[in-house]
Design a protein around this motif. Sequence first.
Motif, mmCIF file in Angstrom:
data_model
loop_
_atom_site.group_PDB
_atom_site.id
_atom_site.type_symbol
_atom_site.label_atom_id
_atom_site.label_comp_id
_atom_site.label_asym_id
_atom_site.label_seq_id
_atom_site.Cartn_x
_atom_site.Cartn_y
_atom_site.Cartn_z
ATOM 1 N N PHE A 250 -13.330 38.562 -14.089
ATOM 2 C CA PHE A 250 -12.486 39.053 -15.172
ATOM 3 C C PHE A 250 -10.997 38.791 -14.961
ATOM 4 O O PHE A 250 -10.259 38.599 -15.928
ATOM 5 N N ASP A 251 -10.537 38.768 -13.722
ATOM 6 C CA ASP A 251 -9.116 38.533 -13.480
ATOM 7 C C ASP A 251 -8.761 37.062 -13.379
ATOM 8 O O ASP A 251 -7.614 36.683 -13.634
ATOM 9 N N GLN A 252 -9.715 36.230 -12.999
ATOM 10 C CA GLN A 252 -9.414 34.825 -12.762
ATOM 11 C C GLN A 252 -10.255 33.879 -13.626
ATOM 12 O O GLN A 252 -9.723 33.123 -14.424
ATOM 13 N N MET A 253 -11.571 33.928 -13.463
ATOM 14 C CA MET A 253 -12.416 32.937 -14.120
ATOM 15 C C MET A 253 -12.369 33.048 -15.642
ATOM 16 O O MET A 253 -12.364 32.029 -16.348
ATOM 17 N N ALA A 254 -12.348 34.256 -16.167
ATOM 18 C CA ALA A 254 -12.339 34.415 -17.629
ATOM 19 C C ALA A 254 -11.059 33.841 -18.229
ATOM 20 O O ALA A 254 -11.080 33.217 -19.294
ATOM 21 N N ALA A 255 -9.925 34.049 -17.542
ATOM 22 C CA ALA A 255 -8.661 33.473 -18.020
ATOM 23 C C ALA A 255 -8.669 31.959 -17.915
ATOM 24 O O ALA A 255 -8.067 31.254 -18.740
ATOM 25 N N SER A 256 -9.348 31.437 -16.909
ATOM 26 C CA SER A 256 -9.463 29.985 -16.777
ATOM 27 C C SER A 256 -10.395 29.408 -17.842
ATOM 28 O O SER A 256 -10.128 28.346 -18.415
ATOM 29 N N ARG A 257 -11.485 30.086 -18.129
ATOM 30 C CA ARG A 257 -12.365 29.640 -19.205
ATOM 31 C C ARG A 257 -11.620 29.605 -20.537
ATOM 32 O O ARG A 257 -11.850 28.728 -21.372
ATOM 33 N N ASP A 258 -10.746 30.568 -20.735
ATOM 34 C CA ASP A 258 -9.975 30.614 -21.976
ATOM 35 C C ASP A 258 -9.124 29.362 -22.147
ATOM 36 O O ASP A 258 -8.932 28.866 -23.266
ATOM 37 N N ALA A 259 -8.604 28.841 -21.029
ATOM 38 C CA ALA A 259 -7.797 27.624 -21.099
ATOM 39 C C ALA A 259 -8.621 26.416 -21.522
ATOM 40 O O ALA A 259 -8.069 25.419 -22.024
ATOM 41 N N TRP A 260 -9.931 26.472 -21.329
ATOM 42 C CA TRP A 260 -10.835 25.397 -21.749
ATOM 43 C C TRP A 260 -11.452 25.683 -23.120
ATOM 44 O O TRP A 260 -12.347 24.959 -23.562
ATOM 45 N N ASP A 261 -11.014 26.757 -23.766
ATOM 46 C CA ASP A 261 -11.591 27.169 -25.052
ATOM 47 C C ASP A 261 -13.082 27.469 -24.893
ATOM 48 O O ASP A 261 -13.897 27.134 -25.755
ATOM 49 N N ALA A 262 -13.426 28.101 -23.765
ATOM 50 C CA ALA A 262 -14.822 28.415 -23.469
ATOM 51 C C ALA A 262 -14.991 29.881 -23.078
ATOM 52 O O ALA A 262 -15.875 30.237 -22.301
ATOM 53 N N SER A 263 -14.129 30.753 -23.615
ATOM 54 C CA SER A 263 -14.319 32.183 -23.400
ATOM 55 C C SER A 263 -15.569 32.638 -24.125
ATOM 56 O O SER A 263 -16.012 32.009 -25.094
ATOM 57 N N PHE A 264 -16.148 33.731 -23.667
ATOM 58 C CA PHE A 264 -17.295 34.282 -24.378
ATOM 59 C C PHE A 264 -17.217 35.798 -24.402
ATOM 60 O O PHE A 264 -16.563 36.434 -23.565
ATOM 61 N N CYS A 265 -17.874 36.367 -25.405
ATOM 62 C CA CYS A 265 -17.894 37.811 -25.566
ATOM 63 C C CYS A 265 -18.733 38.438 -24.456
ATOM 64 O O CYS A 265 -19.823 37.958 -24.139
ATOM 65 N N CYS A 266 -18.217 39.500 -23.866
ATOM 66 C CA CYS A 266 -18.927 40.204 -22.794
ATOM 67 C C CYS A 266 -19.491 41.538 -23.285
ATOM 68 O O CYS A 266 -19.837 42.405 -22.485
ATOM 69 N N GLY A 267 -19.547 41.685 -24.606
ATOM 70 C CA GLY A 267 -20.144 42.886 -25.178
ATOM 71 C C GLY A 267 -19.132 43.993 -25.330
ATOM 72 O O GLY A 267 -18.567 44.202 -26.406
ATOM 73 N N SER A 268 -18.894 44.716 -24.277
ATOM 74 C CA SER A 268 -17.963 45.830 -24.316
ATOM 75 C C SER A 268 -16.520 45.344 -24.207
ATOM 76 O O SER A 268 -16.252 44.227 -23.760
ATOM 77 N N CYS A 269 -15.588 46.200 -24.676
ATOM 78 C CA CYS A 269 -14.139 45.936 -24.556
ATOM 79 C C CYS A 269 -13.728 44.714 -25.373
ATOM 80 O O CYS A 269 -12.846 43.964 -24.970
ATOM 81 N N SER A 270 -14.366 44.514 -26.506
ATOM 82 C CA SER A 270 -14.052 43.377 -27.363
ATOM 83 C C SER A 270 -13.778 43.858 -28.774
ATOM 84 O O SER A 270 -14.149 44.976 -29.163
#
Length: 648
Positions: A250-270
């Motif tokens: 959540f602190d690193q990989m998710a932000a990096s995925r966002d830079a590739w336009d590959a974020s995904f919903c994790c259910g909660s907190c969205s």
Amino acid sequence: MTPTDFLPLLLVSGLFALLWDSRRDHQQVRAVVALVPALLVLPYLAWRVTDTLVVPDAQGTLAQVWVWLVAGVELLAFVEMGTFLLIMSRINQRSAQVDALGSSNAMGTPHVDVFIPTYNEPLEVLEKTILGASAIDYPAKTVWVLDDGRRDWLRTYCAQKGVRYLTRPDNRHAKAGNLNHALGHASGAFVCVFDADFVPSRAFIRRTLGLFTDPTVGIVQTPQHFYNKDPIQTNLGLMQEYPDEQRLFFDQMAASRDAWDASFCCGSCSIMRREAIDAAGGIPTESITEDLLTTLVMLRKGYRTVYLNERLSMGLAAESIEGFFVQRERWCRGAIQSLFLPWGPLGPGLTPMQRILFFPTSWLTQYFVRLFLLLIPLAYLLLGLMPLQFTHTSDLVFYQLPLMLGLFLSTRWLVGSHHAPLVSVPASVFASFRLAPTVLASLIKPFGKPFRVTPKGSLSVQGRKVDLVTLSVILLTLVLTLLGLIINVIPELAVVPFNEFFPIAVFWSGLNVFVLALAALLCIEGRRLRSEERFVLNEPAVLKLAGQTHGCVLVDASVDGFHLHLTSPLPTALSAGDVVSLQVQDVGEVALHIVRSAGQRLSGRFVLEPEQRDDLIRKLFSGDYSNQVMQVQTLPMLLRRLWTTAMH
């Protein structure tokens, strides 16, 4: 060996020495750091293919098959690591963008529905989420509690707290079906979703809504932070020394995925755009991980998922070994299910890069690779099977060690202080014994297993338990590894000769023994000393005693307990059982039952009226306080804590 054999090691070390203090959000530097192992793997693979894959005929077919099998697993490990480095080679932080948009002002004040799906969570969990959602600082919102447990007491509680209560006649399609049923009753332009154990901060909607000014944004996902300790921290005794297991993602990989336009919903907190949900035909029900599938369906409809890396909620991490594996098995099976669905990463409508990044590579490979790393030295020491056609130690120094060093340093630089192999490797091995069978079962029969809710609160931990099945397999592997070492130091019993590879096998086995010992510790539930989590406050308060006021500092507090420090001694010392009052910011004057008094330090329990309890919950859980460990402590400190845990 010659000095030139060490040249690649020196070059890798020198390069990282130059880059080590560079900013981790510098995109070009991140790309270079991620590229280093990719360059090092090329000569290594060339050496492996040309020099190490063919064994002499005298060693037999089994030896040849084993060498090829090891090479295949090694290739899987490189695919997994390559995908990770590709993701981490970029990073995107959106906080400045949100600041520039002026948060929700850019959107006006559209109506937002806040969904809290629940099934069997107890009130001690649900009350925090319901009160936190009600306290969100946004006027045009409706809070909905979606009860698949059909509990009368929860209906009454919701009426008392002024939130909507909704249930349905059956639990078809589990959480996804629950959300879809609620969509038929709600009409807001946006929908927030919080699992029953996640408490939103007051600023959640105002910080996320502005990102929807981009009409292509369908979902804004925020990180999941936790106010309790997960089983990795608790079972290893690292409650204050090591971050929770999900911080890396959540602190690193998710932000990096966002830079590739590959974020995904994790259910909660969205938070989701209702228009995008409707375009997707509602929340998909074909998978037990409806959140990931929602992102993939929306992508085909022209809506992206973006990631805002800010702490805007707090929730409960899995509190027990059982809860940990219920959760991971669901995630694993759901990711693999996506491969068999037309909306998954293999279906039409995605770019090649999206297919790569949404493909469940890690779920499919990591557990088998970890287990195989335990098996390789065992096969050598007990059966005499070499993992490769060994050439010379100098080749390992020239080809393999630079690659291993490059992988270690690049990973360490990219993830910063969120990760330490001393803990992450045993945790991964521990999980592998349970999740590798789940991977195989999901590939053979991906559908048919029902959705299981992660047990939380009083439903979770009932005393100290031991995962006997996993512990037994780990101990068996540990005993076999030790047996292989012992046998081969006795000349009359030795299976393998004392050659150049033998010290490598001994070192490898020694590492495996250490890793397996820590993995065994993880099978034993650690002690949880409090029923409610404490938050560090360190804020001024006023103690009232016999008509006089006394200054103090409220050091920490939970929903039921406190610890405070008086700024000066009291005229009359307090003792256990005394009742006094305390003026607490945002709560008011509350009664205290003293349990322990030591000089100017007092500890005890709050004696709260129902409204005061609600105010205290809002104060502690609505975003101003955190008790998380945010970075790994030093190696000596980790070793000391692990030794203490092992000895107790």
